[in-house]
Design a protein around this motif. Structure first.
Motif, PDB file in Angstrom:
ATOM      1  N   THR A 130      -0.113  -6.320  -4.792  1.00 24.89           N
ATOM      2  CA  THR A 130      -1.162  -6.492  -3.778  1.00 24.89           C
ATOM      3  C   THR A 130      -0.566  -6.999  -2.472  1.00 24.89           C
ATOM      4  N   GLY A 131       0.541  -7.725  -2.538  1.00 23.34           N
ATOM      5  CA  GLY A 131       1.233  -8.132  -1.321  1.00 23.34           C
ATOM      6  C   GLY A 131       1.793  -6.933  -0.564  1.00 23.34           C
ATOM      7  N   THR A 134      -1.084  -5.209   1.033  1.00 22.61           N
ATOM      8  CA  THR A 134      -1.531  -5.992   2.189  1.00 22.61           C
ATOM      9  C   THR A 134      -0.671  -5.668   3.405  1.00 22.61           C
ATOM     10  N   ARG A 135       0.630  -5.551   3.192  1.00 24.04           N
ATOM     11  CA  ARG A 135       1.535  -5.215   4.295  1.00 24.04           C
ATOM     12  C   ARG A 135       1.175  -3.862   4.908  1.00 24.04           C
ATOM     13  N   VAL A 136       0.920  -2.881   4.052  1.00 26.16           N
ATOM     14  CA  VAL A 136       0.579  -1.539   4.539  1.00 26.16           C
ATOM     15  C   VAL A 136      -0.743  -1.583   5.314  1.00 26.16           C
ATOM     16  N   VAL A 137      -1.734  -2.281   4.760  1.00 26.46           N
ATOM     17  CA  VAL A 137      -3.040  -2.368   5.428  1.00 26.46           C
ATOM     18  C   VAL A 137      -2.901  -3.119   6.752  1.00 26.46           C
ATOM     19  N   PRO A 151      -7.019  -7.865   5.827  1.00 25.83           N
ATOM     20  CA  PRO A 151      -6.124  -6.950   5.114  1.00 25.83           C
ATOM     21  C   PRO A 151      -5.845  -7.357   3.660  1.00 25.83           C
ATOM     22  N   ALA A 152      -5.758  -8.644   3.365  1.00 29.85           N
ATOM     23  CA  ALA A 152      -5.476  -9.079   1.992  1.00 29.85           C
ATOM     24  C   ALA A 152      -6.655  -8.764   1.064  1.00 29.85           C
ATOM     25  N   ARG A 156      -6.590  -6.003  -2.074  1.00 25.55           N
ATOM     26  CA  ARG A 156      -7.034  -6.283  -3.443  1.00 25.55           C
ATOM     27  C   ARG A 156      -8.135  -5.302  -3.866  1.00 25.55           C
ATOM     28  N   ALA A 157      -9.040  -4.990  -2.946  1.00 25.98           N
ATOM     29  CA  ALA A 157     -10.118  -4.047  -3.250  1.00 25.98           C
ATOM     30  C   ALA A 157      -9.555  -2.645  -3.521  1.00 25.98           C
TER      31      ALA A 157
END
Length: 196
Positions: A130-131, A134-137, A151-152, A156-157
């Motif tokens: 998920t980290g 998060t970076r990509v988002v 973004p985090a 996760r979603a």
């Protein structure tokens, strides 16, 4: 596996032997003595590297999970279009899990049992994945490609929404006709959602 006493005993060699022993005997019957025998050493030598059977099983589980994590980390770190990276990351996760389940179903079943025992390794694995998402988002938000508040939370979603295509509990569905099309349709829907 033939004894290899002429080589230096390393944690990596022990983990390789453990994987082979698990493949042969399964998680219920595999023992540290079996691993030591495969290496041609005493079980005490194995315990010098891994203090308990549980520690050895956790380490071999982490090693197995890390094979997927490394491939995905490379995609997440790429310097290119965030939407393409998101699509590629999700597709690589699905493909890695499908390949693990299809190429060696017995070992996949073994690792599914071990993952249930190795809660810390699984939590670390999921946190890392998920980290990466998060970076990509976040990169997508920074580039103006994605419009999300957090973004985090979004990462996760996305991970949870695609669970059917990477959670081992769904492995039986991954090779069914239409699975790839359903995956693609879901990813298209999710990407439209983060771009809205």
């Amino acid at each position: 596996m033939a004894p290899q006493t002429s080589e230096t005993l390393t944690a990596e060699r022990i983990l390789e032997a453990t994987e082979e022993v698990l493949r042969r005997h399964g998680p219920a019957k595999a023992t540290v003595v079996d691993v030591a025998r495969a290496l041609g050493v005493s079980h005490g030598s194995v315990y010098r590297h891994f203090r308990t059977k549980a520690a050895l099983r956790e380490a071999v589980t982490k090693r197995w999970l890390d094979r997927t994590t490394g491939v995905l980390a490379a995609i997440a770190a790429q310097d290119r279009d965030p939407e393409a990276r998101l699509r590629d990351w999700l597709a690589a996760l699905f493909e890695a899990k499908r390949r693990k389940a299809g190429d060696d179903p017995e070992l996949f079943a073994t690792y599914s049992v071990l993952a249930g025992e190795s809660v810390a390794a699984v939590i670390e694995h999921l946190t890392e994945l998920t980290g990466q998402l998060t970076r990509v988002v976040q990169d997508g938000v920074d580039a103006g490609t994605f419009t999300v508040a957090d973004p985090a939370v979004t990462a996760r979603a996305l991970f949870q929404a695609t669970g059917r295509f990477h959670d081992p509990g769904y492995a039986g569905e991954w090779e069914k006709p239409g699975a790839q099309g359903e995956f693609t349709a879901l990813v298209d829907l999710l990407v439209r959602g983060v771009k809205a």
